[in-house]
Design a protein around this motif. Structure first.
Motif: not given
Length: 159
Positions: A22-27, A48-59
């Motif tokens: 996950p991003a926090g760990f890597m940072s 590893f894992g999903a990235q946060a979205a501005v609108n969950p599920g939508l790009t």
């Protein structure tokens, strides 16, 4: 792992570090590696894992406005996309809900198409889905993975 424990490893300054998690760990680990003397250009990361979205599920808006899929309407359960205001019957011509979503030009996030990365995690607002490929890790309660699932009854998705 602490900054001190990474320093104690005695990693050479010209070494290359490859991190995936996950991003926090890597940072945190990348910062500790830099404090230990490793060059930032020698630290390589992969989320590893999903990235946060501005609108969950939508790009964002797709190439076209959401619409019913081409061809004859299916005879299966209704699939309703809440945010897109579209409802259509499920058709066996699609292997997954993600394929139906794409056929309808409904914007959504995805990556692996096999239930590994959880990038496509979407809350089903009603009823259930069935996994055609068992995800590597089950999604959290109240979530579904459109990339590897089909509807078992009428379903309302937060897309």
């Amino acid at each position: 792992m602490t900054n001190e424990s990474i320093r104690e490893l005695g990693i050479p300054a010209d070494a290359h570090a490859y991190l995936c998690d996950p991003a926090g760990f890597m940072s945190d680990v990348a910062a500790a590696l830099q404090l230990a003397g490793l060059s930032g250009s020698n630290i390589h990361t992969e989320i590893f894992g999903a990235q946060a979205a501005v609108n969950p599920g939508l790009t964002g808006p797709g190439p076209a406005h959401p619409h019913r899929p081409p061809g004859p309407q299916g005879t299966g359960p209704f699939v309703t996309f809440a945010r897109s205001g579209l409802s259509t019957r499920w058709s066996d011509q699609y292997e997954t809900l993600l394929e139906l979503t794409e056929a309808c030009d409904i914007p959504t996030r995805w990556s692996c198409r096999t239930g590994v990365c959880h990038t496509c995690t979407t809350p089903p607002l009603t009823d259930h889905v069935q996994y055609t490929t068992q995800p590597l890790e089950n999604p959290a309660s109240g979530e579904a993975l459109p990339c590897c699932s089909i509807p078992t009854t009428d379903v309302l998705l937060d897309l």
